[in-house]
Design a protein around this motif. Structure first.
Motif, PDB file in Angstrom:
ATOM      1  N   SER A  83       0.808  -1.218   0.000  1.00  0.00           N
ATOM      2  CA  SER A  83       0.000   0.000   0.000  1.00  0.00           C
ATOM      3  C   SER A  83       0.844   1.272   0.000  1.00  0.00           C
ATOM      4  CB  SER A  83      -0.925   0.016   1.223  1.00  0.00           C
ATOM      5  OG  SER A  83      -1.836  -1.060   1.195  1.00  0.00           O
ATOM      6  N   ILE A  84       2.109   1.156   0.355  1.00  0.00           N
ATOM      7  CA  ILE A  84       2.984   2.324   0.361  1.00  0.00           C
ATOM      8  C   ILE A  84       3.090   2.926  -1.037  1.00  0.00           C
ATOM      9  CG2 ILE A  84       5.384   3.097   0.689  1.00  0.00           C
ATOM     10  CD1 ILE A  84       5.621   1.004   2.922  1.00  0.00           C
ATOM     11  N   VAL A 129     -12.469   2.247  -1.114  1.00  0.00           N
ATOM     12  CA  VAL A 129     -13.750   2.961  -1.160  1.00  0.00           C
ATOM     13  C   VAL A 129     -13.524   4.468  -1.242  1.00  0.00           C
ATOM     14  CG1 VAL A 129     -15.901   3.404   0.090  1.00  0.00           C
ATOM     15  CG2 VAL A 129     -14.897   1.118   0.099  1.00  0.00           C
ATOM     16  N   ASP A 130     -12.452   4.931  -0.610  1.00  0.00           N
ATOM     17  CA  ASP A 130     -12.151   6.367  -0.637  1.00  0.00           C
ATOM     18  C   ASP A 130     -11.941   6.879  -2.058  1.00  0.00           C
ATOM     19  OD1 ASP A 130     -12.192   6.434   2.101  1.00  0.00           O
ATOM     20  OD2 ASP A 130     -10.046   6.106   2.320  1.00  0.00           O
ATOM     21  N   ILE A 131     -11.434   6.007  -2.918  1.00  0.00           N
ATOM     22  CA  ILE A 131     -11.116   6.417  -4.286  1.00  0.00           C
ATOM     23  C   ILE A 131     -12.382   6.525  -5.133  1.00  0.00           C
ATOM     24  CG2 ILE A 131      -9.714   5.862  -6.313  1.00  0.00           C
ATOM     25  CD1 ILE A 131      -8.093   3.963  -4.493  1.00  0.00           C
ATOM     26  N   ARG A 157      -2.634   5.360   4.768  1.00  0.00           N
ATOM     27  CA  ARG A 157      -4.084   5.482   4.625  1.00  0.00           C
ATOM     28  C   ARG A 157      -4.486   6.843   4.057  1.00  0.00           C
ATOM     29  NH1 ARG A 157      -5.232   2.302  10.314  1.00  0.00           N
ATOM     30  NH2 ARG A 157      -4.801   0.243   9.463  1.00  0.00           N
ATOM     31  N   ALA A 158      -3.703   7.857   4.347  1.00  0.00           N
ATOM     32  CA  ALA A 158      -4.006   9.184   3.819  1.00  0.00           C
ATOM     33  C   ALA A 158      -3.812   9.246   2.312  1.00  0.00           C
ATOM     34  CB  ALA A 158      -3.134  10.233   4.498  1.00  0.00           C
ATOM     35  N   ARG A 159      -3.040   8.320   1.739  1.00  0.00           N
ATOM     36  CA  ARG A 159      -2.837   8.286   0.292  1.00  0.00           C
ATOM     37  C   ARG A 159      -4.159   8.147  -0.452  1.00  0.00           C
ATOM     38  NH1 ARG A 159      -0.400   4.030  -2.128  1.00  0.00           N
ATOM     39  NH2 ARG A 159      -0.128   5.334  -3.969  1.00  0.00           N
ATOM     40  N   PHE A 160      -5.102   7.481   0.175  1.00  0.00           N
ATOM     41  CA  PHE A 160      -6.389   7.218  -0.469  1.00  0.00           C
ATOM     42  C   PHE A 160      -7.510   8.075   0.114  1.00  0.00           C
ATOM     43  CE2 PHE A 160      -3.732   3.411  -0.547  1.00  0.00           C
ATOM     44  CZ  PHE A 160      -3.594   3.244  -1.910  1.00  0.00           C
ATOM     45  N   GLY A 161      -7.152   8.999   0.994  1.00  0.00           N
ATOM     46  CA  GLY A 161      -8.137   9.953   1.507  1.00  0.00           C
ATOM     47  C   GLY A 161      -8.695   9.676   2.891  1.00  0.00           C
TER      48      GLY A 161
END
Length: 300
Positions: A83-84, A129-131, A157-161
Protein backbone atom coordinates in the motif's frame (compact mmCIF):
# COMPACT_ATOMS: atom_id res chain seq x y z
CA UNK A 1 15.94 4.11 19.38
CA UNK A 2 12.51 4.27 17.72
CA UNK A 3 13.84 6.62 15.04
CA UNK A 4 16.84 4.38 14.39
CA UNK A 5 14.58 1.33 14.00
CA UNK A 6 12.27 3.19 11.65
CA UNK A 7 15.19 4.59 9.61
CA UNK A 8 16.50 1.08 9.05
CA UNK A 9 13.19 -0.66 8.40
CA UNK A 10 11.31 1.88 6.27
CA UNK A 11 13.68 1.80 3.25
CA UNK A 12 13.35 -1.99 3.23
CA UNK A 13 9.55 -1.74 3.34
CA UNK A 14 9.58 0.75 0.48
CA UNK A 15 11.76 -1.54 -1.64
CA UNK A 16 9.45 -4.48 -0.93
CA UNK A 17 6.43 -2.38 -1.94
CA UNK A 18 8.06 -1.68 -5.32
CA UNK A 19 8.65 -5.32 -6.23
CA UNK A 20 6.84 -6.62 -9.36
CA UNK A 21 3.88 -8.78 -8.36
CA UNK A 22 5.40 -12.14 -9.28
CA UNK A 23 8.56 -11.36 -7.35
CA UNK A 24 6.51 -9.84 -4.55
CA UNK A 25 4.55 -13.06 -3.98
CA UNK A 26 7.66 -15.18 -4.40
CA UNK A 27 9.14 -13.12 -1.58
CA UNK A 28 5.96 -13.74 0.46
CA UNK A 29 6.38 -17.49 -0.06
CA UNK A 30 9.92 -17.21 1.28
CA UNK A 31 8.67 -15.33 4.35
CA UNK A 32 6.03 -18.03 4.86
CA UNK A 33 8.75 -20.71 4.92
CA UNK A 34 10.66 -18.81 7.62
CA UNK A 35 7.60 -17.93 9.72
CA UNK A 36 5.96 -21.36 9.54
CA UNK A 37 8.88 -23.79 9.55
CA UNK A 38 11.76 -21.91 11.23
CA UNK A 39 10.40 -19.27 13.63
CA UNK A 40 7.06 -21.05 14.16
CA UNK A 41 5.47 -17.69 15.01
CA UNK A 42 2.58 -18.17 17.46
CA UNK A 43 2.05 -21.65 16.08
CA UNK A 44 0.82 -22.98 19.42
CA UNK A 45 -1.72 -20.15 19.69
CA UNK A 46 -2.97 -20.74 16.15
CA UNK A 47 -3.31 -24.50 16.65
CA UNK A 48 -5.03 -24.10 20.03
CA UNK A 49 -7.52 -21.60 18.60
CA UNK A 50 -8.38 -23.88 15.70
CA UNK A 51 -8.79 -26.93 17.93
CA UNK A 52 -10.99 -24.91 20.30
CA UNK A 53 -13.51 -23.70 17.71
CA UNK A 54 -13.35 -26.73 15.40
CA UNK A 55 -13.43 -29.72 17.82
CA UNK A 56 -14.98 -31.86 15.06
CA UNK A 57 -11.99 -31.50 12.73
CA UNK A 58 -9.20 -34.06 12.56
CA UNK A 59 -5.55 -33.20 13.36
CA UNK A 60 -4.84 -33.45 9.62
CA UNK A 61 -7.57 -30.89 8.83
CA UNK A 62 -6.34 -28.56 11.58
CA UNK A 63 -2.80 -28.78 10.21
CA UNK A 64 -3.98 -27.95 6.68
CA UNK A 65 -5.96 -24.90 7.84
CA UNK A 66 -3.04 -23.79 9.99
CA UNK A 67 -0.60 -23.99 7.08
CA UNK A 68 -2.91 -22.19 4.67
CA UNK A 69 -3.53 -19.50 7.28
CA UNK A 70 0.20 -18.77 7.52
CA UNK A 71 0.44 -18.50 3.73
CA UNK A 72 -2.42 -16.01 3.72
CA UNK A 73 -1.11 -14.09 6.73
CA UNK A 74 2.25 -13.50 5.03
CA UNK A 75 0.51 -12.35 1.84
CA UNK A 76 -1.81 -10.04 3.77
CA UNK A 77 0.87 -8.28 5.78
CA UNK A 78 3.05 -7.83 2.74
CA UNK A 79 0.05 -6.45 0.87
CA UNK A 80 -0.21 -3.86 3.63
CA UNK A 81 3.36 -2.87 2.77
CA UNK A 82 2.43 -2.79 -0.92
CA UNK A 83 0.00 0.00 0.00
CA UNK A 84 2.98 2.32 0.36
CA UNK A 85 3.33 2.58 -3.42
CA UNK A 86 0.38 0.84 -5.08
CA UNK A 87 -1.50 2.98 -7.63
CA UNK A 88 -5.19 3.80 -7.37
CA UNK A 89 -5.98 1.88 -10.56
CA UNK A 90 -4.14 -1.21 -9.35
CA UNK A 91 -5.85 -1.02 -5.98
CA UNK A 92 -9.31 -0.90 -7.59
CA UNK A 93 -8.44 -3.78 -9.91
CA UNK A 94 -7.39 -6.01 -7.02
CA UNK A 95 -9.99 -5.00 -4.43
CA UNK A 96 -13.46 -4.63 -5.92
CA UNK A 97 -16.59 -3.46 -4.12
CA UNK A 98 -19.55 -5.48 -5.40
CA UNK A 99 -22.29 -2.99 -4.41
CA UNK A 100 -20.62 0.38 -4.88
CA UNK A 101 -23.92 1.74 -6.27
CA UNK A 102 -25.51 1.31 -2.84
CA UNK A 103 -22.77 3.45 -1.31
CA UNK A 104 -23.22 6.11 -3.95
CA UNK A 105 -26.96 6.16 -3.20
CA UNK A 106 -26.26 6.69 0.51
CA UNK A 107 -23.64 9.27 -0.36
CA UNK A 108 -26.18 11.12 -2.53
CA UNK A 109 -28.57 11.22 0.43
CA UNK A 110 -25.83 12.57 2.68
CA UNK A 111 -26.12 9.61 5.07
CA UNK A 112 -23.38 8.67 7.52
CA UNK A 113 -22.67 4.99 8.18
CA UNK A 114 -20.85 2.76 10.65
CA UNK A 115 -18.98 -0.16 9.10
CA UNK A 116 -18.14 -3.22 11.20
CA UNK A 117 -14.94 -4.83 9.95
CA UNK A 118 -13.03 -7.98 10.90
CA UNK A 119 -9.61 -9.57 10.75
CA UNK A 120 -10.69 -11.62 7.76
CA UNK A 121 -9.18 -11.74 4.25
CA UNK A 122 -7.95 -8.16 3.63
CA UNK A 123 -9.11 -5.25 5.75
CA UNK A 124 -6.28 -2.80 4.95
CA UNK A 125 -7.13 -2.56 1.26
CA UNK A 126 -10.71 -1.62 2.08
CA UNK A 127 -9.74 2.05 1.79
CA UNK A 128 -10.28 1.56 -1.96
CA UNK A 129 -13.75 2.96 -1.16
CA UNK A 130 -12.15 6.37 -0.64
CA UNK A 131 -11.12 6.42 -4.29
CA UNK A 132 -14.59 5.61 -5.63
CA UNK A 133 -16.95 7.67 -3.46
CA UNK A 134 -17.21 11.05 -1.79
CA UNK A 135 -17.51 9.49 1.66
CA UNK A 136 -14.94 10.71 4.15
CA UNK A 137 -13.69 7.39 5.45
CA UNK A 138 -12.54 7.43 9.07
CA UNK A 139 -10.61 4.43 10.34
CA UNK A 140 -10.56 3.79 14.09
CA UNK A 141 -7.45 1.97 15.28
CA UNK A 142 -5.22 1.23 18.25
CA UNK A 143 -2.22 3.54 18.36
CA UNK A 144 1.19 1.96 17.59
CA UNK A 145 3.83 2.40 20.30
CA UNK A 146 6.55 3.41 17.84
CA UNK A 147 5.48 6.94 16.88
CA UNK A 148 7.32 6.79 13.55
CA UNK A 149 5.55 3.63 12.41
CA UNK A 150 2.32 5.15 13.73
CA UNK A 151 2.91 8.07 11.38
CA UNK A 152 3.58 5.60 8.56
CA UNK A 153 0.14 4.05 9.09
CA UNK A 154 -1.39 7.50 8.84
CA UNK A 155 0.63 8.25 5.71
CA UNK A 156 -0.38 5.02 3.94
CA UNK A 157 -4.08 5.48 4.63
CA UNK A 158 -4.01 9.18 3.82
CA UNK A 159 -2.84 8.29 0.29
CA UNK A 160 -6.39 7.22 -0.47
CA UNK A 161 -8.14 9.95 1.51
CA UNK A 162 -8.85 8.23 4.83
CA UNK A 163 -8.61 9.88 8.21
CA UNK A 164 -7.24 7.78 11.05
CA UNK A 165 -8.47 8.19 14.62
CA UNK A 166 -7.29 6.34 17.72
CA UNK A 167 -9.80 4.38 19.79
CA UNK A 168 -9.16 6.83 22.63
CA UNK A 169 -10.31 9.80 20.52
CA UNK A 170 -13.02 8.06 18.48
CA UNK A 171 -16.06 9.10 20.51
CA UNK A 172 -15.01 12.75 20.65
CA UNK A 173 -14.08 13.01 16.95
CA UNK A 174 -17.17 11.21 15.63
CA UNK A 175 -19.51 13.25 17.84
CA UNK A 176 -17.90 16.45 16.56
CA UNK A 177 -18.29 15.25 12.96
CA UNK A 178 -21.98 14.64 13.46
CA UNK A 179 -22.60 17.98 15.16
CA UNK A 180 -20.87 19.85 12.31
CA UNK A 181 -22.93 17.91 9.73
CA UNK A 182 -20.18 18.07 7.09
CA UNK A 183 -20.40 14.43 5.87
CA UNK A 184 -21.10 12.04 4.48
CA UNK A 185 -18.87 10.02 6.79
CA UNK A 186 -18.04 6.32 6.80
CA UNK A 187 -16.63 5.07 10.10
CA UNK A 188 -14.78 1.76 9.99
CA UNK A 189 -14.02 -0.22 13.12
CA UNK A 190 -12.51 -3.70 13.38
CA UNK A 191 -14.65 -5.21 16.13
CA UNK A 192 -13.58 -8.83 16.57
CA UNK A 193 -10.69 -8.36 19.01
CA UNK A 194 -10.75 -9.40 22.63
CA UNK A 195 -11.38 -6.42 24.95
CA UNK A 196 -9.49 -5.90 28.20
CA UNK A 197 -11.19 -7.77 31.00
CA UNK A 198 -12.08 -4.51 32.79
CA UNK A 199 -13.93 -3.41 29.62
CA UNK A 200 -15.71 -6.74 29.20
CA UNK A 201 -19.27 -5.45 29.54
CA UNK A 202 -20.90 -7.88 27.10
CA UNK A 203 -20.27 -11.64 26.79
CA UNK A 204 -21.70 -13.78 24.01
CA UNK A 205 -20.86 -16.82 21.90
CA UNK A 206 -18.29 -16.42 19.16
CA UNK A 207 -17.56 -19.59 17.21
CA UNK A 208 -19.30 -21.54 19.97
CA UNK A 209 -17.23 -20.10 22.83
CA UNK A 210 -18.49 -17.60 25.42
CA UNK A 211 -16.17 -14.56 25.35
CA UNK A 212 -16.32 -10.80 25.92
CA UNK A 213 -16.98 -8.73 22.80
CA UNK A 214 -16.25 -5.17 21.76
CA UNK A 215 -19.40 -3.08 21.67
CA UNK A 216 -17.89 0.34 20.84
CA UNK A 217 -19.11 0.40 17.23
CA UNK A 218 -22.66 -0.48 18.29
CA UNK A 219 -22.64 2.13 21.07
CA UNK A 220 -21.57 4.82 18.62
CA UNK A 221 -24.04 3.70 15.95
CA UNK A 222 -26.97 3.64 18.41
CA UNK A 223 -26.07 6.96 20.01
CA UNK A 224 -25.71 8.76 16.67
CA UNK A 225 -28.37 6.72 14.81
CA UNK A 226 -26.02 5.59 12.04
CA UNK A 227 -26.88 2.95 9.48
CA UNK A 228 -24.69 -0.07 10.13
CA UNK A 229 -23.01 -2.42 7.67
CA UNK A 230 -20.66 -5.36 7.78
CA UNK A 231 -17.77 -5.19 5.32
CA UNK A 232 -17.75 -8.76 4.05
CA UNK A 233 -14.41 -9.30 2.31
CA UNK A 234 -13.79 -12.48 0.34
CA UNK A 235 -10.45 -13.61 -1.05
CA UNK A 236 -10.96 -14.57 -4.71
CA UNK A 237 -7.39 -15.65 -5.36
CA UNK A 238 -3.92 -14.57 -4.37
CA UNK A 239 -3.82 -10.77 -4.41
CA UNK A 240 -7.50 -10.30 -5.38
CA UNK A 241 -10.47 -9.55 -3.13
CA UNK A 242 -14.14 -8.65 -3.35
CA UNK A 243 -16.00 -6.72 -0.68
CA UNK A 244 -19.72 -6.35 -0.08
CA UNK A 245 -21.33 -3.88 2.30
CA UNK A 246 -23.89 -6.13 4.01
CA UNK A 247 -26.68 -4.19 5.81
CA UNK A 248 -27.04 -4.87 9.53
CA UNK A 249 -29.69 -2.30 10.39
CA UNK A 250 -31.10 0.97 9.07
CA UNK A 251 -32.44 1.93 12.49
CA UNK A 252 -29.61 1.62 15.00
CA UNK A 253 -31.18 3.99 17.51
CA UNK A 254 -34.25 1.80 18.02
CA UNK A 255 -32.62 -1.60 17.60
CA UNK A 256 -32.51 -4.02 20.50
CA UNK A 257 -29.40 -3.65 22.63
CA UNK A 258 -26.52 -5.83 21.39
CA UNK A 259 -28.54 -6.99 18.36
CA UNK A 260 -26.17 -5.16 16.01
CA UNK A 261 -23.02 -6.76 17.35
CA UNK A 262 -24.71 -10.19 17.45
CA UNK A 263 -25.66 -9.99 13.78
CA UNK A 264 -22.14 -8.84 12.94
CA UNK A 265 -20.67 -11.86 14.73
CA UNK A 266 -23.03 -14.26 12.97
CA UNK A 267 -22.01 -12.85 9.56
CA UNK A 268 -18.33 -13.17 10.44
CA UNK A 269 -18.80 -16.71 11.77
CA UNK A 270 -20.37 -17.78 8.48
CA UNK A 271 -17.29 -16.60 6.60
CA UNK A 272 -14.90 -18.26 9.02
CA UNK A 273 -16.71 -21.59 8.85
CA UNK A 274 -16.73 -21.46 5.06
CA UNK A 275 -13.02 -20.62 4.62
CA UNK A 276 -11.29 -20.62 8.02
CA UNK A 277 -7.79 -20.14 6.59
CA UNK A 278 -8.47 -16.44 5.94
CA UNK A 279 -9.15 -15.49 9.57
CA UNK A 280 -6.38 -14.09 11.79
CA UNK A 281 -5.90 -17.05 14.12
CA UNK A 282 -2.67 -15.69 15.61
CA UNK A 283 -4.71 -13.27 17.78
CA UNK A 284 -5.63 -14.54 21.26
CA UNK A 285 -9.32 -13.90 20.60
CA UNK A 286 -10.55 -16.50 23.10
CA UNK A 287 -8.07 -15.81 25.92
CA UNK A 288 -10.78 -14.73 28.41
CA UNK A 289 -13.06 -17.74 27.86
CA UNK A 290 -12.34 -19.12 31.35
CA UNK A 291 -12.11 -15.75 33.10
CA UNK A 292 -14.47 -14.69 35.85
CA UNK A 293 -17.19 -12.53 34.33
CA UNK A 294 -17.13 -9.04 35.91
CA UNK A 295 -20.07 -8.08 38.10
CA UNK A 296 -22.68 -6.16 36.15
CA UNK A 297 -21.65 -7.52 32.74
CA UNK A 298 -24.36 -8.72 30.36
CA UNK A 299 -24.14 -12.40 29.40
CA UNK A 300 -26.07 -13.56 26.35
Amino acid sequence: MQLITYSIVYPLLWLISRLPWKLFYAFSTGIFFLVYYIFRYRKKTVTNNLELVFPEKTPKEIKRICKEFYRHMCDMFLEMIKSISISNDEMMRRFKVTNIDELRRLEGNGENIMVFMAHYASYEWSNVVDIQTDFQAVGIYKKIDNKYFDRLVHKIRARFGSRVVTTKDAMKVITEDQSENTGPYMYGLVSDQSPKIYNAFYWTDFMGVKVPTFIGAEVLARRLDLRTYYLQVEKIKRGYYEATFVPITEDSKNSEEYSIVKKYLRLLEKQIKNKPEYYLWSHKRWKHRNAEIPEGATVD
